[in-house]
Write an enzyme that holds these catalytic residues in place. Sequence first.
Site, short mmCIF file in Angstrom:
data_model
loop_
_atom_site.label_atom_id
_atom_site.label_comp_id
_atom_site.label_asym_id
_atom_site.label_seq_id
_atom_site.Cartn_x
_atom_site.Cartn_y
_atom_site.Cartn_z
N SER A 33 0.74 -1.40 0.01
CA SER A 33 -0.09 -0.04 0.06
C SER A 33 0.79 1.19 0.25
O SER A 33 0.78 2.36 -0.59
CB SER A 33 -0.99 0.06 1.39
OG SER A 33 -1.73 -1.16 1.26
N GLY A 38 -10.56 1.52 -1.85
CA GLY A 38 -11.45 0.71 -1.06
C GLY A 38 -12.11 1.49 0.08
O GLY A 38 -13.39 0.95 0.25
N HIS A 76 -1.60 -7.73 0.29
CA HIS A 76 -2.05 -6.82 1.03
C HIS A 76 -1.74 -7.16 2.82
O HIS A 76 -2.08 -8.50 3.03
CB HIS A 76 -3.74 -6.60 1.16
CG HIS A 76 -4.18 -5.65 2.09
ND1 HIS A 76 -4.37 -4.34 1.66
CD2 HIS A 76 -4.57 -5.63 3.45
CE1 HIS A 76 -4.67 -3.58 2.59
NE2 HIS A 76 -4.95 -4.33 3.68
N GLU A 134 -23.55 11.59 11.70
CA GLU A 134 -23.16 11.65 13.25
C GLU A 134 -21.49 11.22 13.19
O GLU A 134 -20.71 11.63 14.00
CB GLU A 134 -23.54 10.78 14.17
CG GLU A 134 -25.02 11.16 14.43
CD GLU A 134 -26.07 10.94 13.33
OE1 GLU A 134 -26.02 10.33 12.44
OE2 GLU A 134 -27.34 11.46 13.41
N HIS A 145 -32.02 13.21 25.43
CA HIS A 145 -33.18 12.15 25.44
C HIS A 145 -32.61 10.59 25.87
O HIS A 145 -32.97 9.64 25.04
CB HIS A 145 -33.78 11.80 24.02
CG HIS A 145 -34.27 13.26 23.63
ND1 HIS A 145 -33.81 14.51 23.58
CD2 HIS A 145 -35.77 13.58 23.25
CE1 HIS A 145 -34.40 15.55 23.07
NE2 HIS A 145 -35.87 14.91 22.92
#
Lengths: 650, 650
Positions: B32, B160, B263, B386, B435
């Site tokens: 990589s 990816g 990988h 979020e 809440h």
Amino acid sequence: MALAAAIHRKAAELGKSAVRMTAKAGSGHPSSGLSLAHIVTYLMYRQMRYDPADPWHPTADRLVLSEGHAVPIVYAALADLGATVGRSRNGASRLTPHELDQLRARDSVLDGHPNPAEGVPFFDAATGSLGQGLSVAAGLAAAARLDGSDRRVYVLVGDGESREGQIWEAADFIAERGLNNVCAIFNANGHGQAGPVSPQQSTKHLLAKLKAFGWKAVEIDGHDPQAIARAFRPVGKSAQPVAIVARTVKGWGVAQLQAGNWHGKPLSESELAEAGASLDQAVAGVEPDGRLPAPPKPPAAAEAKRQDPLSVVWPSFGEAMEAAGLGPMLARGKLATRRAYGAALRTAGELIPQVVVLDGDVSNSTFSEMFAAAFPDRFFECKIAEQNMVSAAAGLSAAGFIPFVNSFAKFLSRAADQIEMANISRANLKLVGSHAGISLAADGPSQMGLLDVPFFRAFGTVRGDDRESPLCWLFHPADAVAAYHCTRLMLEQPGMCYMRTHRPDMPLLYDPQTRFEPGGFQVLVGGDDLAIVTAGYMVHVALETAALLAEQKVRAAVIDAYALPIDGQRLTDALQRAGGHALVVEDNYGGGLGSAVAEVAARVGSLRVATLCCQRIPKSTRSAEEILEYCGVGPAQIADHALALLKWPR
Amino acid sequence: MALAAAIHRKAAELGKSAVRMTAKAGSGHPSSGLSLAHIVTYLMYRQMRYDPADPWHPTADRLVLSEGHAVPIVYAALADLGATVGRSRNGASRLTPHELDQLRARDSVLDGHPNPAEGVPFFDAATGSLGQGLSVAAGLAAAARLDGSDRRVYVLVGDGESREGQIWEAADFIAERGLNNVCAIFNANGHGQAGPVSPQQSTKHLLAKLKAFGWKAVEIDGHDPQAIARAFRPVGKSAQPVAIVARTVKGWGVAQLQAGNWHGKPLSESELAEAGASLDQAVAGVEPDGRLPAPPKPPAAAEAKRQDPLSVVWPSFGEAMEAAGLGPMLARGKLATRRAYGAALRTAGELIPQVVVLDGDVSNSTFSEMFAAAFPDRFFECKIAEQNMVSAAAGLSAAGFIPFVNSFAKFLSRAADQIEMANISRANLKLVGSHAGISLAADGPSQMGLLDVPFFRAFGTVRGDDRESPLCWLFHPADAVAAYHCTRLMLEQPGMCYMRTHRPDMPLLYDPQTRFEPGGFQVLVGGDDLAIVTAGYMVHVALETAALLAEQKVRAAVIDAYALPIDGQRLTDALQRAGGHALVVEDNYGGGLGSAVAEVAARVGSLRVATLCCQRIPKSTRSAEEILEYCGVGPAQIADHALALLKWPR
């Protein structure tokens, strides 16, 4: 045109009903429902091929309401159509308009957001936490493909909600697999809760995004029945999945609900008359006698292959490992729990046709690749998108499949909210997190599952609907034999189960015939000074610790607590036999096994328990030994804690 | 062209170094890193305006390595440039090429994935859990805008990895705010871990998606220095953020690493010579004397406004509520914890200029809108996304701001992994979930925070780097006074804090002068038969229970445990004074307060503790009283458990 008139009048009628039921309930989202009035009417009266009286029909089209808060408008249609409601076939009944006034009441099936588990089987999954519906639809659509059914899945997505990244994970998944049995309708009313929707979620941007993701997308006026009809025509015919971006009016037809911010606010009962008049006004001049026929019937049911997991006979551990090509490794006496799980998964695939497997680009680490090689059609490579993977699995579960969801334990936490929503739906998910704890060492904390035990254990503190078994079983095998049997247990237990596996190849601890059971544990070494209670990889470390303690004449029992929640009475007896002292050791953060044992002991009030978890945030080290020591849970450190525990003053 | 030649040769040199260090470490991702060799070289030697010797420079350009596993190539450049490493300015040193051989070793700053907390301050946030870097970059870029700095932020994203929805949440956030000081480079090497990248993440699709999201996107050959140079030119000049989709070769220059799936697999040391020869071959014929000058210097530093939270004097509770317009409500004697928090947040904004607030389209529910109204420039409406919100907050924290992150407690769980990554970075985040628990009743379980206490408590079981304070403080106020003071405590405690607030307006329990502290609790009612230990909304219910028990001559103490972790010694004393019996009650799932108290008691071995949490999955009810009873935690039910506890046999 008669149909358009009928849709218009029905939309207004359902709108009145949605406004009324939320006023009666004193809460709810009438304005969001009104923006969907025409689309929901067209879908539920003309487009969907289904029988409202048989929500369990295996090939009927389905509707996923991703923006769950808009549900009153759907409830209104279900009551008008006399749809069947109830938690199961026995005890089911027809929903009446009168029952709509019970929206959100304790004893009503009409929950504040869609939830099949509360008795509206028209829905397949609980929604309300936004951005998950398109993934559920993807799972339902994939299930239809596996069953050879022509079922089509419609999903309603809010424009504000389409900011959630999961929507785009699902868009990729659906386009990649050519699931043209999915139709997504984006409700572009332009208003979120706290303010207007971002320009990034405008109809222009939504259209461009959907096209870039490989969808056939059109923009329409969401209150024009003829435009809606035209937009649905390519569904199931186009090679691409169909997306409809519908311009709508929040609070359509009710002037009072359009001024100011009315998100999630109902009208008062005194305002109902005015709202009704406003809706009458909205369809004034529309020809009065537009009637709607019953919805089109569902396509013929294909014969789905299912097998009761309790009815199958599993091969022996050795046979299963052999069949998976792990014989030579087994002969060398060391096998990682994740490898044994891969073999067990392959076995499950042979025995139970509805077992499907999902993985997030790590199948060569989780070893779900063993299943993929044997059953490519039932394996879903979800790529690096864990949220979509879990919600899609919930959709597959709703269609009668048993999904095993795989990733590193760390990366499953990416889908914490989706996992909880699946539990609210009572989905039959089996989640497996590999590389759990700290024993993978070199890759560091960004790859380590450190909160999975407290997280899944929390679900285990809640009882399931049968009020006996827990909402979630957690399995944490210490060796390959245990991993094999725990995989079988996951299939035999209904509902959610979680298993954590580890990276290292470790020696076998158990006879292949050993009996494992939910809530059970194994006493691997007897001792009457104290018990070291642990699970998974740490069992091997605890055995080293016991040997160290033996040199100091301390007789430490070693208990492998491979399942949570744990049988409290049996554990109490075991701890009493071990001198009434227990040291609980974990390779993760606290709140899991240590807390569970402490809660058992604190009820008894005469046992003494110390808990020892990961003491600090891990980092990279080159060996498991180093990271254990770094985090304060190496054999010698555990021994020191054990000796200290024995010296505590009473 | 001399520069191109120099980049080429340096890329090969750094590539050799990356291959070597991973071989020495016995793990890592050389292939990589090699795919990024030219891009990293151009960025770190020519494009970024920074001083490798001063990674803390306030306006220097930054690099976020979202695909953290590629870090060896960056470490190689840092060592070659003699960059400063170390956890802080004192004890910092220059990284030497020799130290690269210590990659992933226990005592090395070179962790397996980027982590500033382990001593590489060149990075702002820990990465390695994929898909989060673009959000961190967004936070850094937004911080630069607030500080009036010309800092530019570069982020490297894997192809990816771009399947993660969070990447697209960040793309929306950055485009919406016109953060053209961000440049994202997508490393399109076409290979994931388990197989090839999906066509949905092809360069064609990535380009189309980025344009649809409003970015200026170009595709280039990622190994062509001149193409890279051209692609960077518009950065900071174009009105849009710049995205570069770079076609690269995984394992560039090393034939061995290109065949098959490499990988995450290093070469063996015996293969290094061949790999080196292969890399020499890759740059054969490139003019030998291409030298690279030092990187360009950073822009002049602007003067950032910061204030030590410990140095400010807070107004009284009454003054703060008055200033926020809550005087009239206060006069009526009832105030929700979420409202008092909103007022406290507004006060914090006045006192401390680096306080910033993020919310996810619910600011009118969390009441962060009170801050937004007073300080619009320091309020970030993150819309319904979020995950991006939390990671962007981590970026703001890295730049010296103190972010308060707001949503419903339920929806913060959407970012569980991002929250953990922020903790690995030791980010100074203050999270507030509204809440929480079941008291909101009508909206049902899809809106209720039921796992937040066990989740955040788990972080609290780990000690922070100072080995004294916990990694995370959890605050759970029972009334408006407590909520006000706990907000101040969150600011005074370094690192992550979480506070849960509740929907209902409740009576005040505390004198405004009451002293609150981390780990503290309050004995609201004395009693020597047993103690009811609880927190938040349930304190009010426990007071009702105590009254019911008093009618039966049972003297129950009521303890408000508003902070976790709790002071174990003080609690032990308090429980002993209360007859040695405790019933712990929670409006959420288990693993939180009940487990914490049980762990304290189990150490003592003479106290008896029963825990009572939410007994089942909640549904909608029309009142808090109904949902409490439905979940088994109503006042009468708690009283029954208390009476049962007193009858337990010894």
